[in-house]
Design a protein around this motif. Structure first.
Motif, PDB file in Angstrom:
ATOM      1  N   THR A  21      33.387  -0.091  80.933  1.00 44.29           N
ATOM      2  CA  THR A  21      33.051  -0.791  79.688  1.00 44.29           C
ATOM      3  C   THR A  21      33.655  -2.188  79.655  1.00 44.29           C
ATOM      4  OG1 THR A  21      32.968   1.345  78.532  1.00 44.29           O
ATOM      5  CG2 THR A  21      33.140  -0.632  77.177  1.00 44.29           C
ATOM      6  N   LEU A  22      34.903  -2.322  80.106  1.00 41.98           N
ATOM      7  CA  LEU A  22      35.529  -3.643  80.175  1.00 41.98           C
ATOM      8  C   LEU A  22      34.765  -4.562  81.121  1.00 41.98           C
ATOM      9  CD1 LEU A  22      39.356  -2.768  80.218  1.00 41.98           C
ATOM     10  CD2 LEU A  22      37.991  -3.644  78.314  1.00 41.98           C
ATOM     11  N   ASN A  23      34.261  -3.995  82.203  1.00 40.53           N
ATOM     12  CA  ASN A  23      33.449  -4.788  83.125  1.00 40.53           C
ATOM     13  C   ASN A  23      32.167  -5.276  82.440  1.00 40.53           C
ATOM     14  OD1 ASN A  23      32.891  -5.654  86.010  1.00 40.53           O
ATOM     15  ND2 ASN A  23      31.099  -4.359  85.638  1.00 40.53           N
ATOM     16  N   LYS A  29      39.698 -13.898  79.422  1.00 34.82           N
ATOM     17  CA  LYS A  29      40.317 -13.140  80.513  1.00 34.82           C
ATOM     18  C   LYS A  29      40.719 -11.782  79.975  1.00 34.82           C
ATOM     19  CE  LYS A  29      43.998 -13.311  84.007  1.00 34.82           C
ATOM     20  NZ  LYS A  29      45.176 -14.058  84.511  1.00 34.82           N
ATOM     21  N   ILE A  30      40.507 -10.755  80.788  1.00 35.33           N
ATOM     22  CA  ILE A  30      40.886  -9.389  80.415  1.00 35.33           C
ATOM     23  C   ILE A  30      41.956  -8.881  81.370  1.00 35.33           C
ATOM     24  CG2 ILE A  30      40.090  -6.990  80.426  1.00 35.33           C
ATOM     25  CD1 ILE A  30      37.507  -7.914  79.172  1.00 35.33           C
ATOM     26  N   VAL A  31      42.995  -8.303  80.819  1.00 33.94           N
ATOM     27  CA  VAL A  31      44.051  -7.660  81.611  1.00 33.94           C
ATOM     28  C   VAL A  31      44.190  -6.234  81.092  1.00 33.94           C
ATOM     29  CG1 VAL A  31      46.452  -7.701  82.338  1.00 33.94           C
ATOM     30  CG2 VAL A  31      45.251  -9.862  81.899  1.00 33.94           C
ATOM     31  N   SER A  32      44.014  -5.272  81.963  1.00 31.29           N
ATOM     32  CA  SER A  32      44.119  -3.859  81.562  1.00 31.29           C
ATOM     33  C   SER A  32      45.425  -3.265  82.057  1.00 31.29           C
ATOM     34  CB  SER A  32      42.941  -3.055  82.122  1.00 31.29           C
ATOM     35  OG  SER A  32      42.895  -3.141  83.535  1.00 31.29           O
ATOM     36  N   PHE A  33      46.047  -2.435  81.220  1.00 30.33           N
ATOM     37  CA  PHE A  33      47.304  -1.786  81.558  1.00 30.33           C
ATOM     38  C   PHE A  33      47.120  -0.263  81.515  1.00 30.33           C
ATOM     39  CE2 PHE A  33      48.966  -5.928  80.688  1.00 30.33           C
ATOM     40  CZ  PHE A  33      50.150  -6.022  81.417  1.00 30.33           C
ATOM     41  N   GLY A  34      47.611   0.410  82.556  1.00 36.36           N
ATOM     42  CA  GLY A  34      47.523   1.862  82.612  1.00 36.36           C
ATOM     43  C   GLY A  34      48.686   2.463  83.365  1.00 36.36           C
ATOM     44  N   LEU A  35      48.478   3.664  83.870  1.00 34.71           N
ATOM     45  CA  LEU A  35      49.549   4.433  84.500  1.00 34.71           C
ATOM     46  C   LEU A  35      49.309   4.586  86.001  1.00 34.71           C
ATOM     47  CD1 LEU A  35      49.732   7.165  81.741  1.00 34.71           C
ATOM     48  CD2 LEU A  35      51.475   5.410  82.176  1.00 34.71           C
ATOM     49  N   THR A  82      39.285  -6.691  86.149  1.00 31.16           N
ATOM     50  CA  THR A  82      39.982  -6.568  84.866  1.00 31.16           C
ATOM     51  C   THR A  82      41.489  -6.778  85.018  1.00 31.16           C
ATOM     52  OG1 THR A  82      40.237  -4.169  85.093  1.00 31.16           O
ATOM     53  CG2 THR A  82      38.242  -4.964  83.999  1.00 31.16           C
ATOM     54  N   ASN A  83      41.905  -7.272  86.179  1.00 33.84           N
ATOM     55  CA  ASN A  83      43.327  -7.558  86.422  1.00 33.84           C
ATOM     56  C   ASN A  83      44.201  -6.360  86.070  1.00 33.84           C
ATOM     57  OD1 ASN A  83      43.194 -10.618  86.989  1.00 33.84           O
ATOM     58  ND2 ASN A  83      42.068 -10.398  85.059  1.00 33.84           N
ATOM     59  N   GLN A  84      43.831  -5.216  86.606  1.00 36.85           N
ATOM     60  CA  GLN A  84      44.540  -3.993  86.226  1.00 36.85           C
ATOM     61  C   GLN A  84      46.019  -4.048  86.591  1.00 36.85           C
ATOM     62  OE1 GLN A  84      43.682  -0.248  88.227  1.00 36.85           O
ATOM     63  NE2 GLN A  84      45.642   0.393  87.382  1.00 36.85           N
ATOM     64  N   ASN A 103      45.980  -7.895  92.393  1.00 38.15           N
ATOM     65  CA  ASN A 103      45.731  -9.323  92.448  1.00 38.15           C
ATOM     66  C   ASN A 103      45.003  -9.633  93.740  1.00 38.15           C
ATOM     67  OD1 ASN A 103      46.030 -12.207  92.843  1.00 38.15           O
ATOM     68  ND2 ASN A 103      47.605 -12.161  91.254  1.00 38.15           N
ATOM     69  N   ASP A 104      43.731  -9.989  93.618  1.00 44.52           N
ATOM     70  CA  ASP A 104      42.900 -10.266  94.794  1.00 44.52           C
ATOM     71  C   ASP A 104      42.942  -9.084  95.754  1.00 44.52           C
ATOM     72  OD1 ASP A 104      41.144 -11.688  96.358  1.00 44.52           O
ATOM     73  OD2 ASP A 104      42.719 -12.817  97.404  1.00 44.52           O
ATOM     74  N   PHE A 105      42.820  -7.875  95.186  1.00 37.42           N
ATOM     75  CA  PHE A 105      42.791  -6.613  95.928  1.00 37.42           C
ATOM     76  C   PHE A 105      44.118  -6.306  96.625  1.00 37.42           C
ATOM     77  CE2 PHE A 105      38.423  -8.114  95.623  1.00 37.42           C
ATOM     78  CZ  PHE A 105      37.796  -7.002  95.071  1.00 37.42           C
TER      79      PHE A 105
END
Length: 623
Positions: A482-484, A497-503, A520-522, A615-617
């Motif tokens: 969805t963010l994509n 810019k979107i930055v996603s935070f998770g576990l 999404t710059n996870q 960051n850049d894979f």
């Protein structure tokens, strides 16, 4: 020094290898009339494992390879005698009138001695019509078979001296009065069938004084040097606090409770393989064994700094009764530290049993936080998801207070608890922060998969931080997709810019599209991170390669870090190291432990949180 205690099987047998070539597919060479499989040493190979793979006696392999021992190197060529029963490479020949052994040996490009070895009881006097086993000529239609004329090292006529030629993988065990084959097999962590086969026994009966050959692992490697004198010192008040309560010992006893699952692994390793398959360890065995290898490397390294420790390793399986049996043994009365186990039921039993006996226990694998409650002997090495989310909130407030912070509301009951933890912590802590974009976190649902609902929430002129407090694969995958879609809907928004935070749990999900993570710059929170290019990691990798012929996995590095941290604590502060653990620091490879009490009278949890970004894979530590 480090002492290895055989009664509890510290020395792990060399029955395992990670990817071995199969005999039927191996190249064959003919040397002086004898057929040999040519085995090229691969990662994880051991001499005993190669013997098991080809089902050829160790003595014959050693006799065919001058100077061979268990210190194998990658790419090394080993000649494995092909059994004469192999009809592909050996056949029968009928002796004709007037033929001699010499003439027949020339016909089959071998020696008289070779023929006599192939044909037990053969004499020089041949009879017409007599059947002989002879090596088949190389078939040019079969690529890979090579004929050589280099001399073969002949087996010694006298009895092999095993304590010299096989010392890297075999020991001699003299049977004691009370011992049985079963007890010996358990002692050395090897199956009874293996001992029977290796010693050419006809049954499992043994008697006092019998000498048995047992396959074990020789530990012989360069260690990672650590100078304990360079460890961070405790604050002076802490030292004063513990001076009167230090309990120092000449030798410390440490037990490893690991589900090695030897029975299941033995079954897994004995399975026949299809073409193209590689032999793999039983997964739990692999994790446990790699952790053990790293832990042992740490123990040996610390021994150079003066630590005296006896290590005991126990196969806990998934059975609490097995652990109970181990802990009722006499040797456990003097145990100073337990590390492990893995499974929830065994963890629950072990922590309670250690509490009753006053033994400190370290949990290096994931476990529920309730094991810490009213048990001051427990150290939980893996930070809980609650702790990791606390770390995310603190990092976001510090680094992104000027941006819009959006908290995605999950759907499962378990995830809603995490959601509330993030919401409450953020709203409380942001009150004391000046210059924040908002004094309250924005709560939002995912809405439709098209991204239209979320698109109405974001600020298109700044960075939007999305915190997704969920461990549910389906929900997380939908959130990233969805963010994509939101990004796709705003192709001309230069400042969006979107930055996603998770576990860290997200890394287990192969179904998550890496492109979404990167776009999404996870960021994810973890209690560990390893930079494989750092000097300390490179040093460990080199030492691990020298020891085991392969690179360390994250489980091996965990074993090393946990071993270095807790055994150095024993060495510096004694068995009552809990009074100093809050200030104990070591320069570890992928951990920086920060153990804190969850409450008075309870255990300690590792509360270190690392924020890692795609960051850049590439993975980069951000804090």
């Amino acid at each position: 020094m480090i002492k290895k205690f055989l009664n509890t099987c510290l020395l792990f047998l060399l029955f395992i290898g990670y990817s071995w070539a199969q005999p039927d597919n191996a190249q064959v060479e003919t040397k002086d009339g004898k057929k040999y499989y040519v085995h090229i040493v691969e990662k994880g190979n051991t001499l005993y494992g190669i013997h098991r793979l080809y089902n050829v006696e160790l003595e014959k392999i050693l006799a065919s390879n001058e100077g061979l021992d268990n210190n194998l190197t990658l790419g090394q060529k080993i000649y494995i005698p092909v059994p004469v029963s192999n009809e592909k490479h050996y056949g029968n020949y009928t002796v004709k009138q007037g033929e001699t052994l010499y003439g027949i040996s020339k016909k089959f490009n071998c020696t008289v001695a070779d023929l006599k070895e192939l044909n037990e009881g053969l004499s020089d006097g041949l009879q017409p019509g007599q059947q002989l086993t002879v090596p088949k000529a190389a078939d040019s239609s079969e690529p890979g078979e090579v004929i050589q004329t280099d001399p073969v090292v002949k087996p010694q006529e006298t009895e092999p001296v095993y304590n010299l030629s096989l010392q890297d993988s075999i020991i001699k065990h003299t049977v004691l009065k009370h011992e049985t084959m079963y007890s010996i097999a358990k002692r050395y962590m090897v199956s009874q069938d293996t001992i029977v086969a290796l010693n050419n026994l006809k049954s499992i009966k043994v008697k006092k004084g019998d000498v048995l050959l047992i396959p074990i692992k020789k530990v012989n490697y360069d260690v990672v040097q650590k100078d304990l004198t360079q460890l961070d010192n405790l604050p002076s008040d802490s030292l004063l606090q513990i001076d009167d309560t230090l309990v120092m010992k000449d030798v410390y006893n440490v037990a490893l409770f690991l589900p090695l699952m030897l029975d299941l692994n033995e079954r897994e390793m004995s399975k026949s393989l299809k073409l193209g398959q590689v032999r793999e360890l039983y997964p739990t065995t692999k994790i446990s064994f790699e952790f053990y290898q790293g832990f042992l490397l740490a123990a040996d390294s610390l021994s150079k700094a003066g630590l005296n420790v006896e290590l005991f390793i126990y196969d806990t399986k998934r059975d609490t009764n097995t652990i109970k049996k181990y802990m009722n043994q006499d040797e456990f009365k003097d145990m100073d530290l337990v590390v492990g186990p893995l499974y929830r039921n065994t963890i629950d039993y072990a922590v309670n049993a250690c509490k009753e006996r006053g033994i400190r226990i370290v949990l290096p694998f994931n476990s529920d936080s309730d094991v810490l409650y009213q048990n001051p002997y427990v150290y939980k090495g893996v930070a809980s998801n609650m702790t990791l989310l606390d770390g995310i909130v603190d990092y976001v407030i510090e680094k992104h207070k000027h941006h819009k912070i959006i908290l995605i509301k999950p759907t499962s009951a378990a995830d809603l608890t995490l959601f509330e933890r993030v919401r409450d912590r953020y709203n409380e802590r942001i009150q004391s922060v000046s210059g924040a974009y908002s004094m309250k976190i924005v709560e939002a649902s995912l809405g439709s998969s098209s991204g239209r609902d979320l698109n109405g929430v974001i600020n298109k002129d700044t960075t939007n931080i999305f915190i997704i407090p969920s461990t549910n694969l389906k929900f997380v995958a939908r959130a990233m997709s969805t963010l994509n879609q939101v990004l796709n809907m705003n192709p001309y928004s230069k400042n969006l810019k979107i930055v996603s935070f998770g576990l860290e749990d997200w890394n287990k999900y192969d179904d998550l599209d890496v492109k979404y993570r990167n776009r999404t710059n996870q960021h994810y929170a973890s209690y560990r991170f390893v930079d494989y290019n750092s000097p300390k990691a490179v040093k460990l990798i080199k030492s691990y390669r020298a020891a085991y012929g392969t690179d360390p996995s994250i489980y091996a590095i965990q074993g090393f870090d946990f071993g270095m941290y807790f055994m150095s604590a024993l060495h510096l502060y004694g068995t009552n190291f809990d009074l100093a653990i809050a200030s104990h620091r070591m320069d570890l490879v992928q951990n920086d432990f920060k153990f804190r009490l969850i409450q008075q009278g309870s255990g300690r949890e590792n509360q270190r949180v690392v924020i890692v970004s795609y960051n850049d894979f590439k993975l980069i530590q951000m804090n």
